[in-house]
Write a protein that holds these residues in place. Sequence first.
Motif: not given
Lengths: 245, 409
Positions: B320-348
């Motif tokens: 349970l704890f490992m799945v929760e952490a993994t889900l947090t990682g997946l959501f965090g990764a999704a936030v990061g990928v979205l945010g990183g790409n948007l920032l990248g577009v803005a910088l470009n």
Amino acid sequence: MHPSDDLVFVDAVTRKFPLDHSAVTALDHTSLRVAAGEFLAIAGPSGSGKSTLLNLIGCIDKPTSGRIFIDGVDTSQLSPARTTALRREKIGFVFQTFNLIPVFTAAENVEFPLLIQGVNASERRTRVTEALESVGLAGRAHHRPDLLSGGERQRVAVARAIVGRPALVLADEPTANLDTHNATQLIELMRDLNRRLGLTFIFSTHDQRLLEHTPRIIRLTDGQVESDTHSQGDSHGQILATCVS
Amino acid sequence: MGKFLLLAFRNVFRNRRRTVMTLMMVGGGVAGLLLVGGFFAFMFHGLRESTIRNGLGHIQIFTAEHFQRDEVHVLDTGISNWRRVAASVRTGSHVRGVAPRIDFYGMLSNGVKSSVFMGSAVEPDSERAMGFSPRVASGRDLGSNSNGEVEALIGTGVAKSMSVKVGDGLTILAVTADGALNGIDVQIVGIVNTGFKDLDDRYLRISLPSAQRLLQTDRVTNLVVGLDDTENTDSVAATLIPELRGQSQPMVIRKWIDLAAYYQQVRTLFSGIFLFLGIIVFFMVLMASVNTLLMAMFERTREIGTMLAMGTPRRWIVALFMVEATLTGLFGAAVGVLGGNLLGVALNLSGLHLPPPPGSDVPMAFKVLHVPGLMIGASLLVVISLALASILPAIRASRLQIAEALAHV
């Protein structure tokens, strides 16, 4: 009498808790037999050993000495995995503070024991509905615990305890956080389930008013059984008076 | 299984403020890696293309002997039937052009002073057809027809050391294929800045016929193949190998990556820097997550005790704890990928430029490439970090004494 004749057989159990350089004796050579289908209260003041005795019967603690048999099985001989399985299959718990999983709805909380028992989804649905109906909460199935009153939460906890069809339900001070009205209703509910389903209930309380509905009362004092009283009827007023005196 | 995942999912969002902070931390790590990695990828891409277009080409063809022994005479390991080979290669798909080259060495003199040069002889039209042009600092590139004059490009260092400018003349001397010394007069038509000082101090470029006349040979050192897209290098190389087997001289090919030592060094250096950043992010996420998950475990002690009392296997609590952490990682990764790409577009879109790199006077554009492999890698990194971070809290939770956990306030 052979231990296998009783649902619960507590055989000269002592439980000591280490405290600094000494030890506190919570239970002192306590013995007890409970037959299947009984409705039993363990009464006594705070610190008398009620919760310790329930924890030991519920296999969530181990005695310092003595043995406990559940349905003829010597629990001291069980591996941790078998002890877990025994709790899962034979014992239901009701706690003083309800202890519902806050992110689950009432129905999901009731479903949890079936989930860990590996019951299939359709069977789970049926049994959850039955359990919630039996505690009068079918209409609140999809409410989360924070949207339920204290009395409703404890009824959900009772439904969760009985849904797995255990041989024994242990309730540690189940009415301590309820008002008198809800407390009386809860005890009546448990008594009703005991009669209708033949479930064995052992609950602890120090609320004298609730004992009036209890056919058997074991009174603990300083970790020892002070009295073990039975009555044929529901009223215990007379017996209580004797106990108190 | 579904209910178990549902429980884990809901637990992730149980304490919203803490979850938001965790997602921001994890997402920030991912976004940072994407931005840095995307910029490095842009740099690598730019360096790769400039390396190729500065004359390296995508593929070079040599005789097998070229790599087996040193030349006894000038160009005795060179390609003799290069016109036929070039014509054959030119017909292949994705091939933009084929240019013969001669690498040679010698002395150049202004009549007063002499200096060693490293010469490169080319067909200017073939080079230009593939977009390979030297970076001319002053003057012009070699012409197609020279009206009898031998045109030459020299490096900025050569021009400085020989005190010559565009329009001046120099004499170049080299050993011929027969071992004799030969010389020709050249006219400087352009001064080149290669970006490498050591090369600029020795650089000389003349046309292929002039070099063949100087060296008394009709051979070339190699053939440089230019493609329509660098990504096609491997596929074209694969088709060239069997095609070259039928030639009179055994031939070998070298892809640009085999010859671009500087590119490889830069890439190795920056990859090391990126790896270091990745390790920092990994440990940052790991340490912060261990703390967060331990707090979560502490807050849920009684609940875990209840689950254990009901007969939940301890391995379920770990899971349970490992799945929760993994889900947090997946959501965090999704936030990061979205945010990183948007920032990248803005910088470009911002048109940011960095100061000119060494050897260049052109400011370097700041661009971030969106690299799918990088997104997957950075996401995996944080998901694995979170999963590893959950092991300690998960094991501690699963080992709780039930009676003590139930009494926890």
